[in-house]
Design a protein around this motif. Structure first.
Motif: not given
Length: 381
Positions: A54-63, A66-80
């Protein structure tokens, strides 16, 4: 390790999808995590493999985002989101299966999506199993993913809808390089851990009890062998014992359903040491129960054949006469009962008619052979 990864795959995917991630993106991330695991686990397996994936797959999703416009918002949600503990929601697999078997999907699309997302089969394997081009199957799976991409599941869906899809998979049998019957048996085992619904065990028992006869079902040349003519020494007695045990556990919960009733009928067939020892009166009783729960022309036709065995072919023919003639295998059933009643000419003609209506080549060949066999017999023999 491969078996562990295969069992964990749908659980990990269900967690990611349940967190609101796009199913297609989550599936790609899980696949990449599986590849990472295959490289690292042989020398250093984690204490909690599911949490690692789950942790590794989650990181893959984040990667990937990163090229998408909503990258930062989605990263913050996932990190939380909290790090997964040793157990996630018990119904993760059911949530994923519910998505794959959503009512908006056609049966064919639900089967394909289930085999891809939960079964972990490749698009090529699924295409070969259903004898369609790989591109066609890829389009079918993509359309199914899009159809449910906006559907959010906070609670598991109807488990009966899932069971219907799994039974469709089982009935496809063995085609291509994939034994779909074996794959279908594996999925209810996963599902059984998510729900106390006795119909899940009922379906699993039904599959086991039918699959136990697989070795005796065809000749070396691929011709069908009727159940009454099976070499029962070829039946898998270990699988039968498991199927009976699973069925007894389901029946003990006193919530009878159609799959339990069908499994009970299969168990009576499997329990007989020979066709002559089959307990047909009890089978008729179980068909009566099945008709009460989930009546259909197919159930009535099968019951009519059982009546013909229990009470004689004339009783069976009277029961067949009450069934819609358009029911699949209606003519073949009538042919069989006419033969038992001694009307060989009528039986031969009906076998020939049934062969013309057969939907697959092995069944057609079998019915033609039955007609030829009767026509070669002296009249009245």
């Amino acid at each position: 390790m491969n078996d562990l990864l295969r069992d964990l795959r749908p659980q990990v995917l269900a967690v990611l999808v349940g967190r609101g991630n796009d199913p297609a993106a989550a599936e790609d991330a899980v696949q990449e995590a599986m590849l990472e695991a295959s490289r690292h686990w042989p020398t250093e397996r984690p204490d909690d493999p599911k949490a690692w994936l789950i942790r590794v797959a989650g990181r893959k999703l984040i990667d990937a985002r990163r090229a998408e416009e909503a990258r930062r918002r989605r990263e913050e949600r996932l990190a939380a989101e909290p790090e997964p503990g040793p157990t996630e929601q018990a119904d993760d697999t059911l949530l994923l299966l519910s998505r794959c078997c959503h009512p908006s999907l056609t049966p064919a699309s639900a089967v394909a999506l289930t085999l891809r997302s939960v079964g972990g089969l490749t698009t090529r394997q699924i295409a070969e199993a259903f004898m369609v081009p790989e591109a066609t199957m890829a389009q079918r799976i993509s359309r199914a993913k899009r159809a449910v991409s906006d559907v959010r599941f906070d609670q598991p869906g109807d488990v009966r809808a899932v069971l219907r899809v799994l039974y469709l998979i089982f009935n496809e049998g063995f085609t291509g390089e994939v034994d779909l019957a074996a794959e279908a048996i594996r999925l209810p085992r996963l599902l059984a851990a998510t729900t106390d619904d006795p119909e899940v065990d009922g379906l699993l028992a039904l599959m086991l009890l039918h699959h136990a006869r697989r070795a005796a079902r065809r000749t070396a040349s691929g011709d069908l062998v009727p159940l009454a003519e099976h070499d029962r020494s070829q039946w898998d007695t270990v699988m039968i014992a498991e199927g009976v045990a699973v069925l007894q556990s389901a029946l003990a919960r006193d919530r009878l359903g159609e799959y339990q009733a069908q499994a009970a009928i299969a168990a009576l067939h499997d329990d007989a040491r020979s066709a002559d020892e089959t307990d047909w009166p009890q089978i008729v009783e179980w068909y009566d129960e099945l008709a009460r729960i989930a009546d259909s022309p197919v159930v009535q036709l099968n019951r009519a054949v059982a009546v013909g065995e229990a009470d004689g072919p004339l009783a069976g023919l009277r029961a067949v006469a009450e069934v819609d003639p358009a029911t699949p295998r209606h003519t073949a059933a009538a042919a069989y009962l006419h033969e038992k009643a001694g009307d060989l000419a009528r039986a031969a003609a009906l076998y020939a008619d049934a062969a013309e209506a057969a939907t697959n080549e092995p069944e057609r060949r079998h019915l033609i052979a039955q007609a030829a066999r009767l026509r070669q017999r002296p009249h009245g023999v």
